[in-house]
Design a protein around this motif. Structure first.
Motif, mmCIF file in Angstrom:
data_model
loop_
_atom_site.group_PDB
_atom_site.id
_atom_site.type_symbol
_atom_site.label_atom_id
_atom_site.label_comp_id
_atom_site.label_asym_id
_atom_site.label_seq_id
_atom_site.Cartn_x
_atom_site.Cartn_y
_atom_site.Cartn_z
ATOM 1 N N ASN A 26 18.628 35.467 -41.828
ATOM 2 C CA ASN A 26 19.034 36.823 -41.438
ATOM 3 C C ASN A 26 18.302 37.283 -40.188
ATOM 4 N N LEU A 50 25.816 43.963 -42.959
ATOM 5 C CA LEU A 50 25.661 42.961 -44.008
ATOM 6 C C LEU A 50 24.251 42.387 -44.020
ATOM 7 N N LEU A 53 21.867 45.009 -45.557
ATOM 8 C CA LEU A 53 21.958 45.103 -47.011
ATOM 9 C C LEU A 53 21.362 43.870 -47.687
ATOM 10 N N ASP A 54 21.662 42.690 -47.135
ATOM 11 C CA ASP A 54 21.119 41.452 -47.705
ATOM 12 C C ASP A 54 19.598 41.421 -47.631
ATOM 13 N N ASN A 91 22.771 47.133 -53.309
ATOM 14 C CA ASN A 91 22.951 46.328 -52.103
ATOM 15 C C ASN A 91 23.800 45.092 -52.364
ATOM 16 N N SER A 95 27.070 44.528 -50.209
ATOM 17 C CA SER A 95 27.323 43.277 -49.488
ATOM 18 C C SER A 95 28.708 42.728 -49.789
ATOM 19 N N SER A 99 31.450 42.236 -46.906
ATOM 20 C CA SER A 99 32.081 40.920 -46.739
ATOM 21 C C SER A 99 33.599 41.051 -46.749
ATOM 22 N N CYS A 129 31.295 51.196 -42.476
ATOM 23 C CA CYS A 129 29.984 50.750 -42.975
ATOM 24 C C CYS A 129 29.192 51.922 -43.556
ATOM 25 N N CYS A 133 27.979 52.292 -47.408
ATOM 26 C CA CYS A 133 26.552 52.472 -47.724
ATOM 27 C C CYS A 133 26.315 53.748 -48.528
ATOM 28 N N ASN A 267 23.964 34.043 -51.978
ATOM 29 C CA ASN A 267 24.833 34.573 -50.930
ATOM 30 C C ASN A 267 24.045 35.189 -49.778
ATOM 31 N N CYS A 268 22.868 35.740 -50.076
ATOM 32 C CA CYS A 268 22.023 36.336 -49.024
ATOM 33 C C CYS A 268 21.604 35.284 -48.001
ATOM 34 N N ASP A 271 25.045 34.033 -46.102
ATOM 35 C CA ASP A 271 25.526 35.023 -45.137
ATOM 36 C C ASP A 271 24.804 34.880 -43.809
#
Length: 291
Positions: A26, A50, A53-54, A91, A95, A99, A129, A133, A267-268, A271
């Protein structure tokens, strides 16, 4: 009921690389955005959201490891625990929705290029976004009641109250968010790939269009592989906890739920890695800015 030692070990093995690699990928994607990508686009707005959040979710993982090690001896405070649970669950679903937006945005850009200028803009992407959020943050109200009102929390991230498992509204909202997103993303991805294949050059199969197809499909596969097992396990466990179906394997289902929830956090990592390569591709080919 205490979590089995095997599940605790699995979580420790999974969360350690997810945390370290997730932060690394990230950070790489974010640095690429700020230092290499000179022109802001709708896709990059969604990517920033994204990544944000991740990253927030990733910071809760060390405490999640601690909580399972402590079991019923959580001593870091009820408010802190509820805050961590809020960051984690809110989060995760934020996410999922971002996505979905990335997938729909690229679908519009590639499948409907003539109407895209009226449907897409950086301002609209930022507004979407912000709405996601704020909307998911409203879920904090639910996460602060996972252990019941007024209860002193002795075990964080698990042993939720009976009222939580009987909350059909919460269950329906979470399952509808995922399965609705899954269905929409599957449709958009199929249509996007179909459109890209129409523009593929038959004499040169290894084109940027082919790489775009790979990126699009990889995003969907990563989404499905990470999140589907958890939501299926959650569905089954909800039915068992509410005596809709009867089984002696409740402890096994509980362990499966914890394992699949741990798996979903992969997934974090994916991504960040995926969008780093997307951004790297975009420097070589303008088509990739839509992908």
């Amino acid at each position: 009921i205490s979590i089995s030692a095997t599940v605790e070990l699995f979580q420790l093995i999974m969360y350690t690389p997810i945390f370290t690699l997730g932060l690394l990928f990230n950070a790489m994607a974010l640095s690429f955005l700020f230092f290499k990508v000179k022109k802001l686009s709708e896709s990059t707005v969604y990517m920033v959201a994204l990544i944000f959040l991740d990253t927030l979710l990733l910071f809760t993982l060390p405490f999640k490891i601690i909580s399972y090690h402590l079991q019923d001896q959580w001593n870091l405070g009820s408010v802190f625990c509820s805050t961590l649970e809020s960051l984690y669950f809110v989060n995760m679903y934020g996410s999922i929705l971002i996505s979905l937006c990335v997938c729909v945005d690229r679908y519009i850009a590639i499948r409907h290029p003539f109407t895209a200028p009226t449907l897409r803009s950086i301002k609209k992407a930022a507004m979407v976004c912000a709405i996601i959020c704020l909307g998911t943050s409203a879920g904090t109200v639910s996460t602060f009641q996972l252990h019941g009102k007024g209860h002193n929390i002795s075990s964080c991230f698990h042993n939720f109250s009976k009222s939580t498992w009987q909350n059909a509204g919460l269950f329906s909202a979470l399952e509808a968010t995922f399965f609705g997103s899954m269905a929409t993303m599957t449709f958009c991805t199929a249509q996007t790939v179909r459109c890209l294949r129409k523009h593929r050059k038959p004499d040169n199969p290894q084109t940027h269009t082919t790489r775009a197809e790979t990126i699009v499909v990889t995003n969907l596969v990563a989404f499905l592989v990470c999140f589907t097992p958890y939501h299926l396990a959650y569905f089954m466990y909800f039915l068992v906890k509410n005596n809709i179906i009867h089984t002696r394997l409740q402890q096994v289902l509980r362990d499966i739920l914890q394992v699949t929830l741990c798996w979903a956090n992969l997934n974090c990592c994916l991504d960040g890695a995926c969008y780093y390569f997307v951004l790297k591709e975009s420097m070589e080919d303008p088509l990739q800015t839509s992908v």
